[in-house]
Write an enzyme that holds these catalytic residues in place. Structure first.
Site, mmCIF file in Angstrom:
data_model
loop_
_atom_site.group_PDB
_atom_site.id
_atom_site.type_symbol
_atom_site.label_atom_id
_atom_site.label_comp_id
_atom_site.label_asym_id
_atom_site.label_seq_id
_atom_site.Cartn_x
_atom_site.Cartn_y
_atom_site.Cartn_z
ATOM 1 N N ALA A 1 53.919 72.553 29.320
ATOM 2 C CA ALA A 1 53.380 72.913 30.639
ATOM 3 C C ALA A 1 53.368 74.430 30.749
ATOM 4 C CB ALA A 1 54.245 72.329 31.745
ATOM 5 N N LYS A 2 52.741 74.959 31.747
ATOM 6 C CA LYS A 2 52.832 76.391 32.057
ATOM 7 C C LYS A 2 52.394 76.583 33.487
ATOM 8 C CE LYS A 2 53.929 80.227 29.817
ATOM 9 N NZ LYS A 2 54.836 80.396 28.667
ATOM 10 N N GLY A 3 52.864 77.675 34.095
ATOM 11 C CA GLY A 3 52.446 77.986 35.452
ATOM 12 C C GLY A 3 52.199 79.476 35.579
ATOM 13 N N VAL B 1 50.003 73.741 35.060
ATOM 14 C CA VAL B 1 49.264 72.854 34.153
ATOM 15 C C VAL B 1 50.277 72.078 33.321
ATOM 16 C CG1 VAL B 1 47.707 72.776 32.157
ATOM 17 C CG2 VAL B 1 47.261 74.389 34.034
ATOM 18 N N ASP C 1 58.667 83.659 32.237
ATOM 19 C CA ASP C 1 57.689 84.188 31.275
ATOM 20 C C ASP C 1 57.419 85.637 31.711
ATOM 21 O OD1 ASP C 1 55.797 83.327 28.958
ATOM 22 O OD2 ASP C 1 54.429 84.294 30.344
#
Ligand code: NAD
Length: 419
Positions: A108-110, A63, A149
């Site tokens: 952002a992040k995934g 995202v 993360d």
């Protein structure tokens, strides 16, 4: 096994906190519409041949919440409870976080919904490489830069960097941060999140006149963020009386030997059974009488049902989203000083930014250089958030959101709308 952390909807929390801050700022409605929601959401199927010969289909996400202030930036999480809404929340928080520490990145992040603890190294590598190729159209050093993360690490980043570089045909270390040093990683990145948490705790203790070298601390989550925060607090003379991980909690009223506990966790993979400690429950850890509570695991740890039990004077949010808005209200009423996630744990992305700068320049810095710059960034951000809190008479979380959202709003106003 200790009780699972209850999963509220983190994205609802992110949106509610945004609205509270935007209301307090009297933010223009058109600007709200432009910056509140993710710019891009990608869901990918990740088929992986498992060691038993069968194919397992994983679901992955990336995202990009905002690229208003610079390339999108944010970690990748491997966890059984990853959902699209969780990734959207984490991406949203990355946007405000990068703005709070004033680095030129968006958010952002995934994530992949998987259980990495029950996968072999080879399975993890195949899954990471396939996921990388699936999100390849979005990522790149000028567009979107992943990092570690929960349950991903420098090895995961090395596989992503290699897959991306092989596809493009030349080495591109700047596509990820949190890489091994030998692949263009930065000195100080591994401990950056914990170090940043530590600097903000120093600031909070100074502000509240709590002597850090006599403080007592409880830490929930003993991974990268939690263990390094605990280590730095221990070195500064604070007494870390309790620590937990996903397998259990350990307590000692005289203080735990944190370097020894880190050693044991590295050897055995858990903190349970640490000599000269006694087991306590996850609920007991959160309710301990101590000066500083550091949630460093997952979201939604402290909620309406357990917030009133908290006795700490300071909560330092090493994790993203550990408190929900109902808990915030209760803790505010009790006078607990909360260092909000988008300020407290911003050391990780700050040194990720330093790593990216070093990669782009092919020029690497000494560790002390990294620490000094990080300390300046974190302490400046703390002062700026505290000033908003005091001037506007709002809780620290809302103050941090106001600072971050304000900077993104200013950038979007200057860029205006395309076409
Ligand atoms: P990690 O994988 O290194 O460690 C996670 C830790 O949490 C492990 O010790 C695990 O055992 C523990 N844990 C999991 N479930 C738990 C439970 N129910 N109760 C107690 N402990 C539990 O992950 P990390 O990188 O340290 O991330 C932890 C938090 O910090 C996350 O919220 C993450 O988003 C945040 N964060 C990490 C970074 C970073 O640079 N790594 C940066 C900013 C924020």
């Amino acid at each position: 096994m200790i009780t699972e952390i209850a999963k509220g909807n983190a994205y609802d929390v992110a949106l509610e906190n945004f609205d509270t801050a935007a209301d307090a700022m009297e933010l223009d409605n058109d600007i709200r519409e432009m910056i509140k929601y993710p710019e891009r959401v990608l869901m990918v199927t990740v088929p992986v041949r498992m060691d038993n010969g069968h194919i397992h289909r994983f679901e992955g996400y990336r995202v990009q919440h905002s690229m208003v202030r610079g390339p999108a930036k944010g970690g990748i999480r491997y966890h059984p409870q990853v959902t699209l809404d969780e990734v959207k929340a984490l991406a949203t928080w990355m946007t405000w976080k990068c703005a709070v520490v004033n680095i030129p990145f968006g958010g952002a992040k995934g994530g992949i919904t998987c259980d990495p603890k029950h996968m072999s190294l080879r399975e993890l590598e195949r899954m990471t490489r396939r996921y990388t190729s699936a999100i390849l159209p979005l990522i790149g050093p000028e567009r979107d830069i992943p990092a570690p993360d929960v349950y991903t690490n420098s090895q995961t980043m090395a596989w992503i960097m290699d897959t991306y570089s092989m596809t493009k045909g030349y080495p591109i270390p700047g596509v990820v941060t949190g890489k091994p040093i030998s692949l263009g990683g930065s000195l100080g990145r591994n401990e950056a999140t914990g170090r940043g948490v530590f600097y903000t705790i120093q600031c909070a203790c100074e502000h509240l006149n709590i002597p850090l070298d006599h403080a007592t601390v409880a830490v929930q989550g003993f991974g990268n963020a939690g263990s390094i925060t605990a280590q730095l607090l221990h070195s500064a003379g604070a007494k870390v009386i309790a620590v937990s991980d996903s397998t259990g909690c350990v307590y000692s009223k005289n203080g735990l030997d944190i370097p020894e506990l880190i050693h044991m966790k590295a050897l055995c993979g858990h903190v349970q059974g640490f000599p000269e400690s006694e087991p306590i429950s996850a609920a007991e850890l959160l309710a301990l009488k101590c000066d500083i509570l550091v949630p460093a695991a997952l979201e939604n740890t402290i909620r309406a049902d357990n917030a009133s039990a908290v006795k700490a004077k300071i909560i330092a949010e090493a994790a993203n989203g550990p408190l929900n808005p109902a808990a915030d209200r209760i803790l505010e009423g009790k006078g607990v000083f909360v260092i909000p996630d988008i300020l407290c744990n911003a050391g990780g992305v700050t040194v990720s930014y330093f790593e990216w700068v070093q990669d782009e320049q092919h020029l690497f810095w000494e560790a002390q250089d990294v620490y000094d710059r990080l300390e300046r960034v974190m302490k400046t951000a703390f002062r700026e958030v505290l000033k908003v809190q005091q001037d506007r008479k709002v809780p620290m979380r809302i103050a941090a959101n106001m600072l971050g959202i304000g900077r993104v709003a200013e950038a979007v106003q200057l860029r205006s709308i395309y076409p």
